[in-house]
Design an enzyme around this catalytic site. Structure first.
Site, mmCIF file in Angstrom:
data_model
loop_
_atom_site.group_PDB
_atom_site.id
_atom_site.type_symbol
_atom_site.label_atom_id
_atom_site.label_comp_id
_atom_site.label_asym_id
_atom_site.label_seq_id
_atom_site.Cartn_x
_atom_site.Cartn_y
_atom_site.Cartn_z
ATOM 1 N N CYS A 80 -12.758 18.109 -15.348
ATOM 2 C CA CYS A 80 -13.616 19.257 -15.662
ATOM 3 C C CYS A 80 -13.225 20.488 -14.821
ATOM 4 C CB CYS A 80 -15.083 18.868 -15.520
ATOM 5 S SG CYS A 80 -16.163 20.065 -16.323
ATOM 6 N N ASP A 225 -30.896 -3.455 1.922
ATOM 7 C CA ASP A 225 -29.860 -2.960 2.828
ATOM 8 C C ASP A 225 -29.949 -3.611 4.210
ATOM 9 O OD1 ASP A 225 -29.340 -1.378 0.679
ATOM 10 O OD2 ASP A 225 -30.311 0.402 1.488
#
Ligand code: XMP
Length: 509
Positions: A80, A225
């Site tokens: 892009c 986590d």
């Protein structure tokens, strides 16, 4: 280890590019466009991906990069804005397009290009651009077009430089994943050494080296986590690790016991559980304001946790379950936008550690889960849905009491049990019960009741920034409602929250 650099020019999909590269077993790291060429050279990347971004390359204030990056001999893929940048840097021409393209667009690929190996000649790609390449630079050839974009992809095979105007990293681009694969394996010559078994082995030996014979302390919340960080640290240094788990009495039913049982039976470590539900309840007595409740719970947690740590004879290192998205903030391209995220805990001034250890700081959430599974952490923990730090405290409206916590825990447990039994939970990002502390009239046998209302909240979402209410089949909702009103004392009514985010939030408080 093979590494790909994702050079961040401020696009919204930058983390996604890195994730997609890693899905193909090649490690990718994101660095802002302000990183020096010297640093890039020193890292010996197998390839560099220029990301998208919101700017126009011909605007001199837009992020640019030294042209020499195209002469390093390292393959480049521009995406892009990154594609236009390659054109502009190489001496081509970029202009505002007569027709901007947005969304799913049909793309015609030149199948002779390595980038398009194994893909169809015509396919759908995801476009989002108002500028276009009106003249390709010397040495480049157009390898793809759309109806409105005469250069939707180009290559310079001598220099191994490729550029695509569309976004291969989003799933709407039908063959985007294959194109990234081709860039990694056909152009960059990667072999694919980013696998979680290697990660575990390497991280464990690095942790051993770093920690030596010192101690490590980790705050365990029972979330994914910190659980996976605990598993890795335990594998590395066993009993040198102490995990401190503060149970504030605001977790879901039996959750504290489950966390304790898992870690004491599965891993070699010192496990300290601090049960302080009563302390939290007395601090919250009479408090009804949601932000005040959050503040009290946060402050109590901080005090209890650090007081426990102060009791340790030797502190050594402090470990945290910080993951990659906590460390990189995409979309700005500036080196100084590292987030202060709630995963990064503030340490009080009087507590001094030898250093901070973040064993998961290179991993995305899905990679953390893969590591967790490989370490043998049970699915309930590895796939645990997000749970707010203040726990059930933000799911009880008004004053929090022991009785209300119990009612909510029981109702929530029924909901989880039903979802698990019929396997519907895999369709949901988050689901739970809320106790609005509203009492309504009901009837039980010949008696009227005046009891609590339970609300069910269930959402689907990719990122929690926006969310939709989940279309749970009526039969499942009926079963849940029936069981909650029968099995949970003091509840006589169940409602289902059909609000999306925005305007609602996921939590009620
Ligand atoms: P909202 O309610 O903001 O929730 O739409 C988005 C996600 O964030 C979680 N959440 C919190 N997590 N402390 C946390 O650690 C909080 O105070 C908090 N409030 C919301 C929520 O569960 C959802 O996953």
């Amino acid at each position: 280890m093979e590494k790909i650099l994702v050079l961040d020019f401020g696009g919204q999909y930058n983390q996604l590019i890195a994730r997609r590269v890693r899905d193909h077993h090649v490690y990718a790291e994101i660095l802002p466009y302000t990183v020096s060429l010297e640093d890039i050279k020193a890292n010996e990347y197998k390839g560099i991906i220029f990301t998208g971004g919101p700017n126009s390359v011909y605007d001199m204030n837009s992020p640019h990069y030294a042209k020499e990056i195209l002469d390093l001999g390292v393959p480049v893929l521009g995406i892009c804005y990154g594609c236009q940048l390659v054109a502009w840097m190489g001496g081509g021409e970029v202009k505002t397009a007569p027709v901007s393209e947005y969304g799913k667009i049909e793309f015609n690929a030149d199948k002779r290009s390595k980038l398009f190996k194994g893909i169809d000649e015509k396919s759908i790609v995801w476009m989002s651009h108002t500028d276009y390449i009106s003249c390709v630079p010397n040495g480049f050839e157009i390898i793809g077009t759309t109806n409105d974009c005469p250069c939707a992809a180009m290559e310079n095979t001598n220099k191994n430089i490729y550029a695509v105007q569309f976004h291969p990293e989003v799933t709407h681009s039908r063959f985007g994943s294959q194109m990234l694969y081709n860039f990694l394996y056909e152009v960059c010559g990667c072999t694919g050494d980013w696998v979680m078994d290697n990660f575990i082995e390497n991280t464990v030996s690095l942790l051993r080296e770093q920690i030596g014979d010192k101690k490590v302390i980790l705050g365990l919340s029972g979330g994914v986590d910190s659980s996976v960080a605990a598993g890795l640290l335990s594998k590395a240094v066993g009993k040198q690790l102490t995990c401190v788990f503060v149970d504030q009495g605001l977790m879901r039913k039996d959750e504290g016991d489950m966390v304790e049982k898992t870690f004491t039976s599965l891993f070699d470590m010192n496990f300290v559980r601090v049960n302080c539900g009563d302390l939290f309840l007395s601090g919250l007595k009479g408090v009804t304001d949601p932000e005040e409740k959050r503040k009290i719970i946060g402050e109590e947690f901080f005090n209890v946790f650090w007081n426990e740590i102060r009791k340790q004879e030797e502190l050594g290192f402090f470990a945290q379950g910080t993951i990659y998205p906590d460390c990189v903030e995409s979309g700005k391209g500036d080196a100084d936008v590292i987030k202060t995220h709630h995963n990064r805990v503030k340490t009080p001034d009087d507590v001094e550690f030898l250093g901070i250890i973040e064993p998961l700081c290179d991993l995305f959430k899905d990679e953390v889960r893969q590591v967790g599974e490989k370490l043998g952490i049970p699915k309930e923990l590895v796939w645990r849905q997000p749970f707010p730090g203040p726990g059930l405290g933000v799911r009880i409206i008004g004053e929090i009491t022991a009785e209300k916590i119990k009612i909510l825990q029981e109702a929530d447990w029924v909901l989880r049990d039903e979802m698990e039994k019929n396997g519907y939970e895999k369709n949901l990002a988050q689901f739970f019960c809320v106790l609005p502390c509203v009492k309504t009239v009901g009837v039980m046998g010949d008696h009227r009741t005046y009891d609590h209302l339970i609300a069910i909240r269930a959402v689907t979402t990719d990122d929690f920034m926006t969310a939709d209410w989940a279309r749970i089949p009526f039969d499942i909702l009926a079963k849940v409602s029936n069981r909650i009103t029968n099995e949970v004392e003091k509840v006589n009514r169940v409602v289902y929250d059909i609000t999306s985010k925005p305007p609602g939030t996921v939590e009620w408080l």
